[in-house]
Design a protein around this motif. Structure first.
Motif, mmCIF file in Angstrom:
data_model
loop_
_atom_site.group_PDB
_atom_site.id
_atom_site.type_symbol
_atom_site.label_atom_id
_atom_site.label_comp_id
_atom_site.label_asym_id
_atom_site.label_seq_id
_atom_site.Cartn_x
_atom_site.Cartn_y
_atom_site.Cartn_z
ATOM 1 N N UNK A 1 -3.199 0.901 3.511
ATOM 2 C CA UNK A 1 -2.986 1.403 2.147
ATOM 3 C C UNK A 1 -1.494 1.367 1.778
ATOM 4 N N UNK A 2 -0.653 1.681 2.762
ATOM 5 C CA UNK A 2 0.771 1.861 2.481
ATOM 6 C C UNK A 2 1.437 0.692 1.742
ATOM 7 N N UNK A 3 1.328 -0.564 2.220
ATOM 8 C CA UNK A 3 2.041 -1.662 1.550
ATOM 9 C C UNK A 3 1.646 -1.837 0.082
ATOM 10 N N UNK A 4 0.399 -1.497 -0.252
ATOM 11 C CA UNK A 4 -0.028 -1.599 -1.652
ATOM 12 C C UNK A 4 0.541 -0.435 -2.459
ATOM 13 N N UNK A 5 0.547 0.734 -1.827
ATOM 14 C CA UNK A 5 1.082 1.917 -2.479
ATOM 15 C C UNK A 5 2.583 1.757 -2.752
ATOM 16 N N UNK B 1 10.839 -9.045 -9.299
ATOM 17 C CA UNK B 1 9.958 -9.605 -8.274
ATOM 18 C C UNK B 1 10.256 -8.957 -6.917
ATOM 19 N N UNK B 2 9.406 -9.285 -5.965
ATOM 20 C CA UNK B 2 9.588 -8.844 -4.574
ATOM 21 C C UNK B 2 9.689 -7.310 -4.445
ATOM 22 N N UNK B 3 8.631 -6.627 -4.855
ATOM 23 C CA UNK B 3 8.613 -5.163 -4.799
ATOM 24 C C UNK B 3 8.210 -4.614 -3.432
ATOM 25 N N UNK B 4 7.599 -5.461 -2.616
ATOM 26 C CA UNK B 4 7.135 -4.972 -1.314
ATOM 27 C C UNK B 4 8.294 -4.702 -0.362
ATOM 28 N N UNK B 5 8.153 -3.645 0.455
ATOM 29 C CA UNK B 5 9.184 -3.322 1.448
ATOM 30 C C UNK B 5 8.725 -3.697 2.855
ATOM 31 N N UNK B 6 7.431 -3.565 3.106
ATOM 32 C CA UNK B 6 6.975 -3.728 4.490
ATOM 33 C C UNK B 6 6.023 -4.902 4.695
#
Ligand code: ZN
Ligand code: ZN
Length: 227
Positions: A69-73, A192-197
């Motif tokens: 769930x975390x990467x989507x959150x 763009x590129x909002x993901x951290x993990x």
């Protein structure tokens, strides 16, 4: 910082730019309450889960769900909350602390205290999630297992976000991908590129374009907000 003389050279305490190895990075991150608070959250979730006993395969699946769930959150919160622009209600400007803080992080990406999550986030959501899992979930044991996974994913977030703001040159491909993507978010185009993990979440949700054909933004530092 008040205890520094004007000509003091940067240290890992004042700039992540001087950090080039994992040991120093871990030491610098450990100075902040956030990772300790997350570790406390994980310990409480494990303790509550253990108190209920009756382990089953579903616990492992729920743990995995918490991690997944975390990467989507983080993507959702980063895009829609951290990048939210101030708005007006009845003539009053509303500019939430988390958005101001994130703009400060974009303005000064090497300041360590702006990289880590502020304690209030943990003091608000930690007890809330534990209480919901314990009293509102249909199966508190499985809810605690999910929260353990979620906690580890949160800890991984704090670490990877901190690490990509240092000068470490990672050897593994997972870290290399995160480095590239997050640097693009900060220095090429903040939309763009909002993901951290997990970089694949951006590709999945349409915010992970080919950098070579992505225009440079003039608002990487101010996120399009004056002041
Ligand atoms: Zn960042
Ligand atoms: Zn951002």
């Amino acid at each position: 910082m008040s205890n520094l003389t004007p000509d003091a050279s940067p240290s890992p305490e004042t700039s992540t730019r001087v950090i080039t190895d994992y040991r120093t990075a871990i030491g610098a991150l450990a100075r902040y309450p956030s990772p300790r608070l997350i570790a406390g959250f994980i310990a409480i979730a494990i303790g509550l889960r253990a108190s209920l006993g009756g382990w089953q395969t579903a616990d492992a699946l729920m743990l995995l769900l918490g991690v997944t769930v975390w990467p989507f959150l983080e993507w959702f919160l980063h895009k829609h909350l951290l990048h939210v622009k101030p708005w007006e209600i009845f003539g009053r400007r509303v500019d939430p602390d988390f958005a101001r803080r994130h703009r400060a992080h974009h303005r000064e990406p090497w300041r360590p205290e702006l990289i880590v999550l502020p304690p209030y986030v943990h003091f608000t959501f930690g007890p809330l999630l534990l209480a919901l899992g314990w009293w509102a979930a249909p199966d508190p044991a499985l809810a605690m297992s999910a929260l353990v996974g979620y906690g580890f994913a949160a800890l991984n977030y704090e670490w990877t976000h901190f690490m990509v703001h240092t000068r470490i040159q990672p050897q593994n491909r997972y870290y290399q991908g995160l480095f590239r993507a997050h640097r693009m978010h900060h220095f090429r185009n903040e939309k763009y590129w909002y993901g951290f993990t997990l970089t694949s979440v951006d590709r999945m949700l349409g915010t992970g374009p080919d950098p070579d054909v992505t225009p440079r933004s003039e608002h990487c530092r101010d996120l399009g907000v004056d002041g």
